[in-house]
Design a protein around this motif. Structure first.
Motif, PDB file in Angstrom:
ATOM      1  N   VAL A   1       8.496  47.942 106.995  1.00 60.94           N
ATOM      2  CA  VAL A   1       8.108  46.617 106.548  1.00 60.94           C
ATOM      3  C   VAL A   1       7.002  46.733 105.515  1.00 60.94           C
ATOM      4  O   VAL A   1       6.046  47.496 105.713  1.00 60.94           O
ATOM      5  N   GLN A   2       7.122  45.981 104.444  1.00 65.90           N
ATOM      6  CA  GLN A   2       6.096  45.983 103.380  1.00 65.90           C
ATOM      7  C   GLN A   2       5.786  44.551 102.959  1.00 65.90           C
ATOM      8  O   GLN A   2       6.648  43.677 103.018  1.00 65.90           O
ATOM      9  N   LEU A   3       4.534  44.356 102.535  1.00 66.64           N
ATOM     10  CA  LEU A   3       4.114  43.107 101.924  1.00 66.64           C
ATOM     11  C   LEU A   3       3.714  43.400 100.489  1.00 66.64           C
ATOM     12  O   LEU A   3       2.891  44.287 100.246  1.00 66.64           O
ATOM     13  N   GLN A   4       4.276  42.664  99.557  1.00 66.27           N
ATOM     14  CA  GLN A   4       4.003  42.872  98.140  1.00 66.27           C
ATOM     15  C   GLN A   4       3.408  41.597  97.560  1.00 66.27           C
ATOM     16  O   GLN A   4       4.088  40.583  97.442  1.00 66.27           O
ATOM     17  N   ALA A   5       2.136  41.690  97.160  1.00 71.31           N
ATOM     18  CA  ALA A   5       1.443  40.535  96.592  1.00 71.31           C
ATOM     19  C   ALA A   5       1.510  40.564  95.073  1.00 71.31           C
ATOM     20  O   ALA A   5       1.549  41.635  94.456  1.00 71.31           O
ATOM     21  N   SER A   6       1.495  39.378  94.479  1.00 69.02           N
ATOM     22  CA  SER A   6       1.528  39.253  93.025  1.00 69.02           C
ATOM     23  C   SER A   6       0.860  37.949  92.613  1.00 69.02           C
ATOM     24  O   SER A   6       0.624  37.076  93.452  1.00 69.02           O
ATOM     25  N   GLY A   7       0.559  37.853  91.302  1.00 67.07           N
ATOM     26  CA  GLY A   7       0.071  36.585  90.773  1.00 67.07           C
ATOM     27  C   GLY A   7      -1.396  36.544  90.425  1.00 67.07           C
ATOM     28  O   GLY A   7      -1.873  35.539  89.911  1.00 67.07           O
ATOM     29  N   GLY A   8      -2.135  37.601  90.684  1.00 68.75           N
ATOM     30  CA  GLY A   8      -3.542  37.592  90.336  1.00 68.75           C
ATOM     31  C   GLY A   8      -3.747  37.690  88.839  1.00 68.75           C
ATOM     32  O   GLY A   8      -2.802  37.867  88.069  1.00 68.75           O
ATOM     33  N   GLY A   9      -4.995  37.567  88.424  1.00 66.75           N
ATOM     34  CA  GLY A   9      -5.304  37.674  87.011  1.00 66.75           C
ATOM     35  C   GLY A   9      -6.657  37.096  86.687  1.00 66.75           C
ATOM     36  O   GLY A   9      -7.458  36.815  87.583  1.00 66.75           O
ATOM     37  N   LEU A  10      -6.895  36.910  85.397  1.00 68.95           N
ATOM     38  CA  LEU A  10      -8.153  36.363  84.886  1.00 68.95           C
ATOM     39  C   LEU A  10      -7.937  34.895  84.529  1.00 68.95           C
ATOM     40  O   LEU A  10      -6.982  34.556  83.819  1.00 68.95           O
ATOM     41  N   VAL A  11      -8.813  34.035  85.024  1.00 70.15           N
ATOM     42  CA  VAL A  11      -8.692  32.606  84.758  1.00 70.15           C
ATOM     43  C   VAL A  11     -10.081  32.032  84.529  1.00 70.15           C
ATOM     44  O   VAL A  11     -11.068  32.532  85.090  1.00 70.15           O
ATOM     45  N   GLN A  12     -10.162  30.994  83.725  1.00 67.34           N
ATOM     46  CA  GLN A  12     -11.442  30.350  83.463  1.00 67.34           C
ATOM     47  C   GLN A  12     -11.819  29.434  84.622  1.00 67.34           C
ATOM     48  O   GLN A  12     -10.948  28.948  85.356  1.00 67.34           O
ATOM     49  N   PRO A  13     -13.105  29.184  84.796  1.00 67.38           N
ATOM     50  CA  PRO A  13     -13.528  28.230  85.834  1.00 67.38           C
ATOM     51  C   PRO A  13     -12.825  26.892  85.662  1.00 67.38           C
ATOM     52  O   PRO A  13     -12.667  26.404  84.530  1.00 67.38           O
ATOM     53  N   GLY A  14     -12.399  26.329  86.779  1.00 71.99           N
ATOM     54  CA  GLY A  14     -11.646  25.082  86.737  1.00 71.99           C
ATOM     55  C   GLY A  14     -10.139  25.271  86.636  1.00 71.99           C
ATOM     56  O   GLY A  14      -9.381  24.309  86.770  1.00 71.99           O
ATOM     57  N   GLY A  15      -9.719  26.489  86.371  1.00 74.10           N
ATOM     58  CA  GLY A  15      -8.311  26.781  86.213  1.00 74.10           C
ATOM     59  C   GLY A  15      -7.582  26.974  87.536  1.00 74.10           C
ATOM     60  O   GLY A  15      -8.161  26.811  88.608  1.00 74.10           O
ATOM     61  N   LEU A  17      -4.375  29.337  89.697  1.00 80.07           N
ATOM     62  CA  LEU A  17      -3.501  30.498  89.844  1.00 80.07           C
ATOM     63  C   LEU A  17      -2.656  30.298  91.092  1.00 80.07           C
ATOM     64  O   LEU A  17      -3.092  29.615  92.034  1.00 80.07           O
ATOM     65  N   ARG A  18      -1.488  30.907  91.086  1.00 76.24           N
ATOM     66  CA  ARG A  18      -0.637  30.883  92.272  1.00 76.24           C
ATOM     67  C   ARG A  18      -0.313  32.313  92.673  1.00 76.24           C
ATOM     68  O   ARG A  18       0.272  33.061  91.886  1.00 76.24           O
ATOM     69  N   LEU A  19      -0.716  32.687  93.871  1.00 73.99           N
ATOM     70  CA  LEU A  19      -0.401  33.992  94.410  1.00 73.99           C
ATOM     71  C   LEU A  19       0.856  33.909  95.264  1.00 73.99           C
ATOM     72  O   LEU A  19       1.132  32.882  95.890  1.00 73.99           O
ATOM     73  N   GLY A 109      -0.778  43.503 102.816  1.00 70.37           N
ATOM     74  CA  GLY A 109      -0.314  43.774 101.471  1.00 70.37           C
ATOM     75  C   GLY A 109      -1.337  44.598 100.716  1.00 70.37           C
ATOM     76  O   GLY A 109      -2.437  44.889 101.224  1.00 70.37           O
ATOM     77  N   GLN A 110      -1.024  44.934  99.462  1.00 72.64           N
ATOM     78  CA  GLN A 110      -1.852  45.882  98.708  1.00 72.64           C
ATOM     79  C   GLN A 110      -3.024  45.240  97.985  1.00 72.64           C
ATOM     80  O   GLN A 110      -3.880  45.942  97.498  1.00 72.64           O
ATOM     81  N   GLY A 111      -3.080  43.923  97.938  1.00 72.24           N
ATOM     82  CA  GLY A 111      -4.183  43.249  97.262  1.00 72.24           C
ATOM     83  C   GLY A 111      -3.876  42.961  95.808  1.00 72.24           C
ATOM     84  O   GLY A 111      -3.219  43.749  95.127  1.00 72.24           O
ATOM     85  N   THR A 112      -4.375  41.826  95.359  1.00 71.23           N
ATOM     86  CA  THR A 112      -4.237  41.449  93.947  1.00 71.23           C
ATOM     87  C   THR A 112      -5.561  40.858  93.477  1.00 71.23           C
ATOM     88  O   THR A 112      -6.178  40.054  94.181  1.00 71.23           O
ATOM     89  N   GLN A 113      -6.016  41.291  92.300  1.00 74.38           N
ATOM     90  CA  GLN A 113      -7.335  40.904  91.801  1.00 74.38           C
ATOM     91  C   GLN A 113      -7.289  39.519  91.177  1.00 74.38           C
ATOM     92  O   GLN A 113      -6.438  39.232  90.341  1.00 74.38           O
ATOM     93  N   VAL A 114      -8.222  38.675  91.579  1.00 66.88           N
ATOM     94  CA  VAL A 114      -8.425  37.370  90.954  1.00 66.88           C
ATOM     95  C   VAL A 114      -9.843  37.351  90.383  1.00 66.88           C
ATOM     96  O   VAL A 114     -10.807  37.569  91.113  1.00 66.88           O
ATOM     97  N   THR A 115      -9.942  37.110  89.093  1.00 67.27           N
ATOM     98  CA  THR A 115     -11.235  37.048  88.427  1.00 67.27           C
ATOM     99  C   THR A 115     -11.381  35.693  87.758  1.00 67.27           C
ATOM    100  O   THR A 115     -10.535  35.294  86.952  1.00 67.27           O
ATOM    101  N   VAL A 116     -12.435  34.985  88.122  1.00 75.47           N
ATOM    102  CA  VAL A 116     -12.704  33.660  87.553  1.00 75.47           C
ATOM    103  C   VAL A 116     -13.949  33.785  86.680  1.00 75.47           C
ATOM    104  O   VAL A 116     -15.057  33.984  87.179  1.00 75.47           O
ATOM    105  N   SER A 117     -13.740  33.693  85.393  1.00 78.11           N
ATOM    106  CA  SER A 117     -14.841  33.916  84.455  1.00 78.11           C
ATOM    107  C   SER A 117     -14.530  33.265  83.116  1.00 78.11           C
ATOM    108  O   SER A 117     -13.372  33.204  82.708  1.00 78.11           O
ATOM    109  N   SER A 118     -15.577  32.815  82.463  1.00 82.69           N
ATOM    110  CA  SER A 118     -15.402  32.271  81.120  1.00 82.69           C
ATOM    111  C   SER A 118     -15.641  33.333  80.072  1.00 82.69           C
ATOM    112  O   SER A 118     -15.519  33.072  78.866  1.00 82.69           O
TER     113      SER A 118
END
Length: 118
Positions: A1-15, A17-19, A109-118
């Protein structure tokens, strides 16, 4: 059994994302599914949980901004994150209690990075 995460990324404050996190392998059923996060230099914390019946729980810091959902036919859990703040920056992990054969085990799951920054 495996869990695969996706959807992280860089987004501006107020934005937004969907994981997504898809479970695969020899799965009989999936009980509760979770999203955790680990901010830099801090401990991992629970963000949201959803039972097989669709009942949800959220950490106070994300209530009203994040929505957890699942598609049982696809063995997938989602985390819709709106009104993101810099303090939401973290590695996000999915987690689930999965029955495979006779036993229920907890998987990460393996983790996905979410960065919220301007």
């Amino acid at each position: 059994v495996q869990l695969q995460a996706s959807g992280g990324g860089l987004v501006q404050p107020g934005g937004s994302l969907r994981l997504a996190c898809a479970a695969s392998g020899s799965i009989s059923s999936i009980n509760t599914m979770y999203w955790y996060r680990q901010p830099p230099g801090k401990q991992r914390e629970l963000v949201a949980a959803i039972t097989s019946g669709g009942n949800t729980n959220y950490a106070d810091v994300v209530k009203g901004r994040f929505t957890i959902s699942r598609d049982n036919a696809k063995n997938t859990v989602y985390l819709q994150m709106n009104s993101l703040k810099p303090e939401d920056t973290a590695v996000y992990y999915c987690n689930a209690d999965i029955k495979s054969g006779y036993y229920v085990r907890n998987y990460w799951g393996q983790g996905t990075q979410v960065t919220v920054s301007s």
